[in-house]
Every structure is written in structure tokens, then in C-alpha cells.
Enzyme design. Sequence first.
Site, PDB file in Angstrom:
ATOM      1  N   ARG A  19      20.468  41.186  21.871  1.00 19.27           N
ATOM      2  CA  ARG A  19      19.325  41.641  22.575  1.00 19.27           C
ATOM      3  C   ARG A  19      18.076  41.507  22.041  1.00 19.27           C
ATOM      4  NH1 ARG A  19      18.660  48.073  24.046  1.00 19.27           N
ATOM      5  NH2 ARG A  19      17.423  47.929  25.769  1.00 19.27           N
TER       6      ARG A  19
ATOM      7  N   HIS B 293      14.623  40.600  23.724  1.00 15.63           N
ATOM      8  CA  HIS B 293      13.321  41.505  23.676  1.00 15.63           C
ATOM      9  C   HIS B 293      12.015  40.668  22.670  1.00 15.63           C
ATOM     10  CE1 HIS B 293      15.061  45.344  25.443  1.00 15.63           C
ATOM     11  NE2 HIS B 293      15.904  44.504  25.839  1.00 15.63           N
TER      12      HIS B 293
ATOM     13  N   ASN C 275      12.202  49.170  24.253  1.00 14.65           N
ATOM     14  CA  ASN C 275      12.729  48.905  22.904  1.00 14.65           C
ATOM     15  C   ASN C 275      13.454  50.128  22.315  1.00 14.65           C
ATOM     16  OD1 ASN C 275      12.172  46.310  23.014  1.00 14.65           O
ATOM     17  ND2 ASN C 275      10.203  46.455  22.186  1.00 14.65           N
TER      18      ASN C 275
ATOM     19  N   HIS D 107      25.191  40.514  29.422  1.00 12.02           N
ATOM     20  CA  HIS D 107      25.603  41.829  29.549  1.00 12.02           C
ATOM     21  C   HIS D 107      27.470  41.714  29.461  1.00 12.02           C
ATOM     22  CE1 HIS D 107      21.728  43.741  30.897  1.00 12.02           C
ATOM     23  NE2 HIS D 107      21.755  43.359  29.684  1.00 12.02           N
TER      24      HIS D 107
END
Length: 329
Positions: A68, A72, A100, A198
Site C-alpha cells: 500500500r 500511496h 495516509n 485488495h
Amino acid sequence: MASSAKSTSSSWLAPLIVCCALLACTANGHFLYVGYYDRSCPNAQDIVHSVMASKVATQPAMAPAVLRLFFHDCFVNGCDASVLLDSTSHMESDKAAEPNDSLAGFDVIDEIKSRLERACPGVVSCADVIALASRDAVSLLGGPTWNVPLGRKDARTANVSAADAYLPSPHANLTKLLDAFATHGLDGQDMVALSGAHTVGMARCQNYRARVYGYDGEGKIIDPAFAEERRRTCHAVGGDNIMAPFDEHSPLTFDNTYYKDLVARRGLLTSDQALYGCGGPFDNLVRTYSKDSERFARDFATAMVKMGNIPPLPDMPVEVRLNCRRINY
Ligand code: HEM
């Protein structure tokens, strides 16, 4: 003679143009290739892999966390490790942005970086560490592996407002999701494939409450038994941080269950289910991935390389940070 001089000069011209194009790419440190550290730090990839393997063996949840981080990082002004910078008196960290607020995995990146600094001081960028570590995160959970083009450089500044602006919301509909990916040169297929991340990891109640209580539009496209099951632990009020796995059967295996869940209308986030069954053009692709894990693995790897190519802003100063949490002075 003249004609030979002319042909000599034009034969020089083509490589010169190519060379200038490459230099243009390297001006902000973003011409990437797989063998970038072959001479300067030949063990770089082994070091990353060995730290990741030992971490994931004891704390498997670190693998989704690191994966992740890559997303990001890349979606906020390019893959430049800006996500790793801590706040200072002059600069607010990306970490302060709302999307975040549950990021993790920073310690793993620190550990990899300090091992790399001992082996090859000042050579391997933090942005490349995230790219390699997230590739290894996926393969250590049973997913595909791929060659990672390298040579990213690290930003000298964070941008908290860009983090709030560019990271898509879990309540986003398909149009908003497509826009968020298109901004970075990623198309619908890249988006559907990358969302397959995911298939591992967890989300907090505050991010899927609206879906399981039917507040979001896509909340209506939901298996009632699944909604009921999730509502049992994620209440209408309170308990915002109660976690649920995206994929309840194999939350730490990188497989194609995510797509099977979408077809069964058991996507956890509104933004997950937006890919399937909500009138959009990706139903066939989701169905294909749900049946063909090899095809998903291939497309995911391709899209990860593409996401990893998102360059930093052209005029942004860059460096190879010595400590991923702060800029060099
Ligand atoms: C399509 C748009 C996306 C949205 C709206 C989104 C949103 C979210 C949200 C809300 C969470 C849960 C955070 C929490 O509740 O603490 C999450 C977790 C996660 N996301 Fe995404 N995400 C998206 C795409 C991606 C992509 C492209 C990747 C990687 C390639 C990714 C990887 C992950 C992973 C692995 C987790 C689990 C983290 C963990 O368990 O530590 N996501 N995402």
C-alpha cells in the site's frame, strides 16, 4: 567528400537525439532500467528480499502494508518516497493526510535502507526500496514477481495537500476512480488490475461502513448476507477502527479471490464494488480475472511496473536520501 561528411553528421544526429531524450528523462532522476544498481550495488535486490522475507515470516501483515505504501507514494507527485518523510518545523509530512492515517510498514523500509546503507552508502534511493519491497511483498504472499525498473530518486519535500487530493476515496464511484488513475497515465485495465491488491490486507470500519449500511450508491449492489456479517462488527456508530479483511478466506494470500468476491457482490469498499455490477464497462474484465488467475497475475505485474514509472514533478529537486524519513542536509 561533402556527402560523406553529411552522412557522417546525420549518422551522429540520431544517437545524439536519443541521448538527449534520455538525459531529459534523467534530469529529475527518472530514467529507469532494471540493471541500474548492477555495478553500484550488486546485492541491492538480495538485501531487500532477505529483509522482506524475514519480516513477512514473522509479521505477514507487513506485506500488504508495504504494498500500500507504494501506491500511496506513486499517486502523490510520483514515486519519490515523499510518503516516507516525517514532518519537520518547515514541512508537514504526507503522513498527516487523511488517506495516509493508517499507513504502516515504515519500520520495514527503515530496516532495509539501513542494511543497504551499510552495503552501498548513498546509492539506493528510498523510492526504489519501496518499489522492490512491494514487489517482494506480493511474491512472498504467493503472487507474481516481475523485474522492477530502477533508478528513482527521492523527493526533498512532502506535499500533504497533494496526498489529500490525489489518493482516491473508498467512497469513490467508477468515474472518480477512472479520473484518479488517468491523472497518472493509468487506464481502466491498469486500475482494475491494481485494485486486485485488495486481495490482501484489511480495512477499517470507517471506510466500509457506508457500503455495508447502504449509504453509498454502490452500497445497494451487495450480498445481503455479507452486509449483515460486516454490520455485526462494524456498527452504525463508533468502533471506527474495527478491522475486516478484504478477502475473508485468504487475507494473506495474493490470489484472485478479490474478483470472485466482486462477482459475488462482496466487495468491501464502495470503490471495490464500483468495478463490477454497477453498470460500468469492466464487468467482463473482473469476471475474467475471477476465473483466470494467471491473466490477473500478468496484468497486475504489468500495471505495477506502469504505476512505478510515474515520475516526480519535472522541476522537483531530488536526491538519494541517506535516511528515508528525512532529507539530506
Ligand atoms: C482504487 C482505488 C483505491 C482505494 C480507494 C483504496 C483505498 C483503500 C482503503 C480505504 C484501505 C483501508 C485503509 C484502512 O481502513 O485503514 C486500503 C487498504 C489497502 N490498499 Fe488500497 N485503495 C485503492 C487502490 C489500491 C492500490 C492500487 C493498491 C496497490 C497496488 C492498494 C493496496 C492496498 C493494500 C495492500 C491495503 C491493505 C493494507 C493493510 O492491510 O495494511 N490499494 N485501500
